[in-house]
Design an enzyme around this catalytic site. Structure first.
Site, mmCIF file in Angstrom:
data_model
loop_
_atom_site.group_PDB
_atom_site.id
_atom_site.type_symbol
_atom_site.label_atom_id
_atom_site.label_comp_id
_atom_site.label_asym_id
_atom_site.label_seq_id
_atom_site.Cartn_x
_atom_site.Cartn_y
_atom_site.Cartn_z
ATOM 1 C CB CYS B 83 -0.924 0.018 1.206
ATOM 2 S SG CYS B 83 -1.480 -1.613 1.723
ATOM 3 C CB CYS B 211 -13.123 -1.967 6.378
ATOM 4 S SG CYS B 211 -13.242 -3.044 7.817
ATOM 5 C CG HIS B 337 -6.237 1.293 0.181
ATOM 6 N ND1 HIS B 337 -5.117 1.919 -0.334
ATOM 7 C CD2 HIS B 337 -5.761 0.368 1.065
ATOM 8 C CE1 HIS B 337 -4.035 1.377 0.197
ATOM 9 N NE2 HIS B 337 -4.395 0.438 1.038
#
Ligand SMILES: [Zn+2]
Lengths: 144, 388
Positions: B83, B211, B337
């Site tokens: 990430c 989340c 994301h």
């Protein structure tokens, strides 16, 4: 005539789904078969490792001996999963956790028969070998 | 030695399912940044292509992208740190420019997570853990961060309501961000309503609303040496500080479960390099892949003392009008994301803030901004400090 050398891929027996087959720590599986969860200790500098390692990053020795993870560890934290990755659906729900044995820590699962409301951080637990329904080998944390 | 400046930033919309291939996705972020920088591909001396592995059928995407983006015959490099890939790409691009090897470098982050199913995606995310000693237990990203959340709540009295507050803030700004995947409002009541999707359990104590969502997206940052930055750009944003750190993948190898050591170490390095402290930061982007991650970031960056991150969100100090605005673009929680694109998107937001180009979410005259980008479960840490 020489015997054909067999590949030692015992590590594929570890956990619900193993992602590793061949490692120098394959004896870990042999110890699980005998009911023991074991880590490695560097014969040259004495450092203890769990999970077990074949090589010591401290003194670069590869002379390791096995020691048994015995006694109890303190539950540092855990989480109960309501969703699992591919291959783990049948295990749900299950809780992953970490026990602190002071010289090392153990990452694993809490035994499935312990209800979540009986789990509290700081409780002492033991690491015990378990055979899974699919005949794989693993270990779980049990109440003392 | 001269400074290194950012002369253009861009990103694609972050979406659930991008209707195109990865090279076309990368083109969107690249084009946005090139237009922002107002330069041509001939001005770019090298490219860094950043993503997490195993989402693409295409092996070595850097070569494909270099051709599709018009960046042949310049060299290209693939950067991977889950990430935090595109923040690490910026760090490496900085070193290439600072060394004098290249004058202008484009950092392109991307991820097309919809190439694979959600459960396959979770399986791959789980394999971002230690595949030999952790993954056989059925690990997943939310469960790891949930373990940190539980330890933090137990040690400091952080509550589920505090976690919900982080999500409510993210949604406040996500609604204003036309490039965000999640643009609906979120209220605290949704978390206490057992019928509401937000309150559904994922991995205790984290709920659906704690989340961030998977997304497809790309981002691009263009950096240049001081001379070229001044020649090409009327308001370059300078890289003042960089920090990066790693730790044990396996949680059994760690000692801290109420914060991320890599975040703290990267921050300390970046503050030192920039010659500033956290008090000088006017606006920040932190890695809120889960609500708890944002609270830990407040503490690891020094915005709050350990355990007091909850006070910042309770007092709304990290809202746009607060003492230290954080993730006023919606954060990962609202933007989505797309792993490899995330760092570049965070950097883009801070650059736009420092150029007074952030529109509705503009913080008043920020001089110095910070980007905190984490790879894996606190495995890779990157902190970048930027200034006008
Ligand atoms: Zn040794």
């Amino acid at each position: 005539m020489a015997m054909k050398k067999e590949t030692d891929d015992r590590f594929k027996k570890f956990g619900t789904v193993s992602f590793t087959a061949i490692t120098k720590t394959n004896d870990f599986i042999g110890h699980l078969e005998n009911g023991k969860v074991m880590g490695t200790r560097c014969r040259d500098c004495g450092l203890e490792f769990f999970p077990p390692r074949a090589d010591c990053f401290h003194c670069f020795s590869s002379h390791m001996e096995w020691f048994e993870v015995s006694g109890t560890g303190k539950l540092i934290t855990y989480s109960q999963l309501e969703f699992g990755p591919v291959g783990f659906e049948d295990d749900l729900p299950y809780a992953i956790a970490i026990l602190d044995y002071e010289d090392f820590k153990v990452f694993g699962r809490i035994a499935g028969d312990i209800p979540e409301d009986e789990i509290t951080l700081g409780m002492e637990m033991e690491t015990k070998v378990t055979r899974l329904p699919n005949n794989q080998l693993s270990y779980v944390f049990q109440k003392v | 030695m001269g400074k290194v400046g950012i002369i253009g930033v861009g990103q694609s919309n972050f979406v659930r399912q991008y209707p195109g291939s990865i090279r076309e996705l990368a083109f969107e972020g690249f084009k946005d940044a090139m237009k922002h920088a107002n330069i041509t591909t001939g001005n770019i001396d090298a490219s860094m292509i950043c993503s997490a592995p195993e989402y693409d059928k295409q092996r070595s995407p850097a070569g494909i992208f270099a051709e599709y983006l018009g960046l042949n015959p310049q060299p290209t490099f693939y950067v991977e740190s889950l990430c935090s890939s595109s923040s690490m790409g910026l760090r490496l691009a900085y070193s290439l420019v600072k060394s004098g090897l290249h004058d202008v470098v484009a950092i392109i982050g991307f991820q097309k997570m919809s190439e694979i199913s959600s459960s396959e995606s979770q399986e791959r995310m789980g394999r971002g853990a230690d595949i030999q000693w952790e993954s056989p237990f059925g690990t997943m990203m939310p469960a790891y961060y949930a373990m940190y959340a539980r330890a933090h709540m137990d040690a400091y009295g952080t509550t589920l309501e505090d976690l919900a507050r982080v999500r409510v803030k993210a949604a406040t700004y996500g609604q204003m961000n036309e490039k965000a995947v999640y643009r609906k409002p979120v209220t605290a009541e949704m978390f206490s309503d057992t019928e509401n999707r937000m309150s559904g359990p994922v991995a205790t104590p984290l709920r659906v609303g704690d989340c961030c969502a998977n997304a497809d997206g790309s981002s691009c940052i263009i950096v240049a040496n001081e001379e070229k930055a001044r020649a090409f750009c009327s308001k370059p944003v300078w890289i003042l500080g960089l920090g990066a750190a790693t730790t044990s993948v396996n949680l059994a190898g760690r000692d801290l479960f109420t914060g991320l050591t890599v975040g703290k170490q990267a921050a300390d390095q970046a503050y030192q390099m920039a010659g500033i402290t956290q008090k000088n930061i006017d606006v920040a982007e932190v890695h809120d892949c889960f609500t708890i991650a944002e609270l830990m970031a407040y503490e690891n960056l020094g915005f709050a003392k350990p355990g007091e991150g909850k006070e910042l969100i309770r007092g709304k100090e990290t809202y746009k009008e607060g003492t230290i605005p954080v993730n006023v673009d919606g954060g990962l929680l609202s933007k989505g994301h797309p792993i490899g694109a995330t760092g570049g998107s965070q950097i883009r937001t801070i650059v736009l803030q420092l150029r007074d180009e952030a529109g509705e979410i503009q913080v008043r005259r920020p001089e110095i901004g910070l980007v905190h980008n984490i790879g894996g479960v606190g495995l890779y840490g990157s902190v970048t400090i930027l200034g006008r």
